[in-house]
Every structure is written in C-alpha cells, then in structure tokens.
Write a protein that holds these residues in place. Sequence first.
Motif, PDB file in Angstrom:
ATOM      1  N   VAL A 165      17.955  37.649  14.775  1.00  0.00           N
ATOM      2  CA  VAL A 165      17.089  36.754  14.010  1.00  0.00           C
ATOM      3  C   VAL A 165      15.732  37.451  13.843  1.00  0.00           C
ATOM      4  O   VAL A 165      15.037  37.720  14.822  1.00  0.00           O
ATOM      5  CB  VAL A 165      16.937  35.397  14.726  1.00  0.00           C
ATOM      6  N   LYS A 196      13.371  36.392  11.470  1.00  0.00           N
ATOM      7  CA  LYS A 196      12.487  35.530  10.678  1.00  0.00           C
ATOM      8  C   LYS A 196      11.041  35.671  11.161  1.00  0.00           C
ATOM      9  O   LYS A 196      10.795  36.160  12.270  1.00  0.00           O
ATOM     10  CB  LYS A 196      12.956  34.077  10.809  1.00  0.00           C
ATOM     11  N   TYR A 199       9.432  37.531  14.571  1.00  0.00           N
ATOM     12  CA  TYR A 199       8.635  36.826  15.576  1.00  0.00           C
ATOM     13  C   TYR A 199       7.265  37.482  15.750  1.00  0.00           C
ATOM     14  O   TYR A 199       6.762  37.654  16.872  1.00  0.00           O
ATOM     15  CB  TYR A 199       9.365  36.764  16.921  1.00  0.00           C
ATOM     16  N   LYS A 227      26.566  24.934   7.730  1.00  0.00           N
ATOM     17  CA  LYS A 227      25.983  24.518   9.007  1.00  0.00           C
ATOM     18  C   LYS A 227      26.309  23.063   9.322  1.00  0.00           C
ATOM     19  O   LYS A 227      26.169  22.187   8.477  1.00  0.00           O
ATOM     20  CB  LYS A 227      24.464  24.691   8.971  1.00  0.00           C
ATOM     21  N   ARG A 264      18.338  18.383  12.539  1.00  0.00           N
ATOM     22  CA  ARG A 264      17.343  19.129  11.762  1.00  0.00           C
ATOM     23  C   ARG A 264      17.964  19.490  10.414  1.00  0.00           C
ATOM     24  O   ARG A 264      17.634  18.888   9.410  1.00  0.00           O
ATOM     25  CB  ARG A 264      16.912  20.361  12.564  1.00  0.00           C
ATOM     26  N   HIS A 288      23.515  24.656  15.699  1.00  0.00           N
ATOM     27  CA  HIS A 288      22.373  25.119  16.500  1.00  0.00           C
ATOM     28  C   HIS A 288      22.165  24.170  17.670  1.00  0.00           C
ATOM     29  O   HIS A 288      22.210  22.955  17.502  1.00  0.00           O
ATOM     30  CB  HIS A 288      21.133  25.161  15.598  1.00  0.00           C
ATOM     31  N   ASN A 348      21.890  30.509  20.386  1.00  0.00           N
ATOM     32  CA  ASN A 348      20.654  31.294  20.316  1.00  0.00           C
ATOM     33  C   ASN A 348      20.527  32.039  21.650  1.00  0.00           C
ATOM     34  O   ASN A 348      21.460  32.040  22.466  1.00  0.00           O
ATOM     35  CB  ASN A 348      19.455  30.378  20.035  1.00  0.00           C
ATOM     36  N   THR A 349      19.362  32.646  21.911  1.00  0.00           N
ATOM     37  CA  THR A 349      19.222  33.467  23.123  1.00  0.00           C
ATOM     38  C   THR A 349      19.605  32.702  24.390  1.00  0.00           C
ATOM     39  O   THR A 349      20.423  33.182  25.191  1.00  0.00           O
ATOM     40  CB  THR A 349      17.774  33.996  23.247  1.00  0.00           C
ATOM     41  N   ARG A 383      23.510  34.398  17.908  1.00  0.00           N
ATOM     42  CA  ARG A 383      22.263  34.661  17.155  1.00  0.00           C
ATOM     43  C   ARG A 383      21.120  34.801  18.144  1.00  0.00           C
ATOM     44  O   ARG A 383      20.800  33.847  18.848  1.00  0.00           O
ATOM     45  CB  ARG A 383      21.946  33.479  16.221  1.00  0.00           C
ATOM     46  N   GLY A 408      17.072  35.808  18.862  1.00  0.00           N
ATOM     47  CA  GLY A 408      15.726  36.092  18.377  1.00  0.00           C
ATOM     48  C   GLY A 408      14.857  36.475  19.557  1.00  0.00           C
ATOM     49  O   GLY A 408      14.688  37.649  19.890  1.00  0.00           O
ATOM     50  N   ILE A 409      14.377  35.461  20.269  1.00  0.00           N
ATOM     51  CA  ILE A 409      13.375  35.668  21.324  1.00  0.00           C
ATOM     52  C   ILE A 409      13.826  36.697  22.381  1.00  0.00           C
ATOM     53  O   ILE A 409      13.005  37.461  22.889  1.00  0.00           O
ATOM     54  CB  ILE A 409      12.994  34.298  21.975  1.00  0.00           C
ATOM     55  N   TYR A 458       7.199  31.741  21.810  1.00  0.00           N
ATOM     56  CA  TYR A 458       7.523  31.743  20.382  1.00  0.00           C
ATOM     57  C   TYR A 458       6.277  31.500  19.530  1.00  0.00           C
ATOM     58  O   TYR A 458       6.053  32.160  18.526  1.00  0.00           O
ATOM     59  CB  TYR A 458       8.508  30.623  20.031  1.00  0.00           C
TER      60      TYR A 458
HETATM   61  C1  LIG Z   1      15.292  30.773  15.204  1.00  0.00           C
HETATM   62  C2  LIG Z   1      16.734  30.497  15.310  1.00  0.00           C
HETATM   63  C3  LIG Z   1      17.540  31.213  16.225  1.00  0.00           C
HETATM   64  C4  LIG Z   1      16.984  32.155  17.259  1.00  0.00           C
HETATM   65  O1  LIG Z   1      16.642  31.455  18.444  1.00  0.00           O
HETATM   66  P1  LIG Z   1      16.109  32.206  19.745  1.00  0.00           P
HETATM   67  O2  LIG Z   1      15.872  31.110  20.710  1.00  0.00           O
HETATM   68  O3  LIG Z   1      14.844  32.885  19.325  1.00  0.00           O
HETATM   69  O4  LIG Z   1      17.139  33.186  20.170  1.00  0.00           O
HETATM   70  C5  LIG Z   1      18.911  31.008  16.178  1.00  0.00           C
HETATM   71  N1  LIG Z   1      19.449  30.152  15.298  1.00  0.00           N
HETATM   72  C6  LIG Z   1      18.709  29.414  14.439  1.00  0.00           C
HETATM   73  C7  LIG Z   1      19.382  28.464  13.522  1.00  0.00           C
HETATM   74  C8  LIG Z   1      17.331  29.549  14.430  1.00  0.00           C
HETATM   75  O5  LIG Z   1      16.595  28.811  13.592  1.00  0.00           O
END
Ligand SMILES: *Cc1c(COP(=O)(O)O)cnc(C)c1O
Length: 369
Positions: free
Chosen positions: A36, A38, A42, A129, A136, A165, A206-207, A222, A224-225, A353
């Motif tokens: 991720v 976006k 980060y 999704k 959300r 998510h 996510n993470t 997925r 990101g952080i 974040y």
């Molecule tokens: C931002 C986001 C992520 C990443 O989440 P992290 O906690 O940073 O790993 C994954 N999926 C979706 C849909 C997000 O919006």
Amino acid sequence: MPKAQETVLEIDLNALKHNFTHLKSKLKNHTKVLAVVKAFAYGNDAREIAKYLETLNVDYFAVAYANEGVALREAGVTKSILVLHPIAVNFKTLIAYCLEPNLYSKKILETFIKVASEENQTNYPVHIKFNTGLNRLGFDESNIDFIANTLDKTNVVKVKSLFSHLAASEDLNEREFTLNQINKFKKYSEKLIDLIGYAPIRHMCNTSGILNYPEAHFDMVRTGIGLYGFGNSVKESKNLKPIATLKTIISQIHTIEKGESVGYNRAFKSELLLMTATLPIGHADGINRIYGNGKGFVTINGKKAPIVGNVCMDMIMVNITNIDCQEGDEVIVFGPEYTSAETLAESASTISYELITSISQRVKRVLLK
Ligand SMILES: *Cc1c(COP(=O)(O)O)cnc(C)c1O
C-alpha cells in the motif's frame, strides 16, 4: 549517515527491504503481497518506494485515489495498481493509465461498466469490496446477487480480486469481532465465486491482520504501515525498522530570562532562566500544533528537548537548557535511533500513521540506498 544541513526526511531503502522480508516470512510461499503506497507511501516517497519494491518482486500496489496511481505510472511503475477509493469523475483517467478500481457499491459498479464500455474495454480488471463490519466502503451480503447478475451481463470488466478490510486487526480485545469479519468474508466471497463461476484473488489483511490473523491471509495480503517500519505494538515494532528519519538543524539559540515569553500568543512564560533553540520545521511541515507546549520533543546530541510554546507554521522552539549544542547542530525529530514516529505520535495521543503521512511535501526527501 551525513549530518543534516536543513530539514530532511531520510529514507532508508535497506530498512524497507528488511521490513518486506520480515512480513513475507509470516506468509505461506504462495501468498501474494500487495504494497500500500497511498498518501506518498505514508509520507515517504511513493515513486521511489514503489520502484524499489518492484525490484523486490512485490506482487501488487494499492493507492487511495486515481491521481496517486497516475504519478506511479508516470514514474515508470509497471505492476498492477489497485485504486482503493476511485471516484467516478476519474474513471477515464483511471482506464487511460491502466489502474484497477475497487468497485464497492451498485452505483460505482454500474458507472464504471458504462465508462469502460464507452472506452471500448473488454475484461478490464476490477476489484470487488465487501463490507464485513468496518462500515466504510463495500457491498453488503444482500448485494451479492446484484453483483453476479451485473457481471453476467457484460464482458467489459473481469473481477481480478475480492476483498474486505478489517476494522480492529491490531486490537486483540476485538478478536471475536475480527473472526466474525473473517467468517463473513469467507461466506460472501464463496457465494459470489459460486455465482460467477471463477475464483478471483481473495485478500483481507492489513499489516496487523498479517501479524495477528494468519488464518485470514487468503491469496494475498495488503501491507502499508509494516513496510514503513511500524507494527502497531511494541512487540511487533521490534521486528521492523522505521525507514524514515526526520532531521532538522538549530537555526538560532536564545537565552530566555525569567518572566519572558516564547512564541505566538505568549503561550510559554518562563519562570526561570532558560535556553531555547529555534528549528526550521513547523506545522506546515507536518509537526502539528498538538505537539506544542511540552507534549512533543526532539533529540539534540542524544538528549530530549521538549517543544516550548506554540508550534509556528515554519518553526518550533525547543528547550535546550541542559543540552550542550550550537547553532547549526543536527536535530532528530523522529527516527529509529532515538524516538520513533510511533513514540512521538503517542506523546500527542495520535498514531504513527497520522504523524508520518503529515510530513508535508515541503520537506526534502533524501534516499539512502
Ligand atoms: C490503508 C489500507 C491498508 C494498509 O493498512 P496498514 O495498516 O497500513 O497495513 C490496507 N487495506 C486498505 C483497504 C487500506 O485502506
């Protein structure tokens, strides 16, 4: 590492590689990784980070909005890019740059098919999704027949993945809620797969989901952080390395006599003689006003210097009374060596974040390779 001579955000690609490798070690061999990137990865540098992750064979990218994907394409990124929150007005641009939309509602699904059809597309890759509790974006269970019927009538799009998510993957007190989300996702995705007759990639974590819910890794995760070095807990963050160090310098040192004030609105009034240093970083750089008045701090020559008074747009003043330092000396705002962004964020009751994504584009990014 060179000493800073101005405000810079140093980005350590070796730390990024370490984090990527660590997160991969939590996955089965066949599980794909979506990075991720976006919000400028980060707050780091999305183009450089995405290009580097391509060399590490990352499988997929995600951004929030179409223009973020366009910037990656213009930087030469060739891997698939999922746009997590596409907006209808950008659908043509999205197609022009081969970006893949998350289709999360009836209106967005129908509108995208219409635009892609006008653009003469066939089998255009899209992602569906499901809302499993975050409330959300995403389709509910009651929409599954509608999705299947809509897809059945067209060859303009083809579903590349199904995803959802998690709302509280970092909070182990919400384990029951999270397991319920995972079960819903399994149920909804299996139902849709049955109706459309083929099995897209499925992903949910996510993470913190990667770290806490191995049973929910499905075909892809997925992150990101985690890539940027934070694990949302002391235990998990230990295994990761923050990739960014925010540095600045001392512009000027002042002696503040008892009874004098420092900064706007005279928010700080000195009760004793002290020394302050003025630093060229302020709320326009991402050090929000919430860090002012003693909450936030920086590190100078290994010692903590709290922010004195209000944060200005372009500057902060910090207390250096007990610190041996001079004008021109390097200052560390956050970084792996002293205070991590996670810790500094906590000083103002926020999260890593928010702090790292706030570092504005005015701050020069410097890559360490
Ligand atoms: C931002 C986001 C992520 C990443 O989440 P992290 O906690 O940073 O790993 C994954 N999926 C979706 C849909 C997000 O919006």
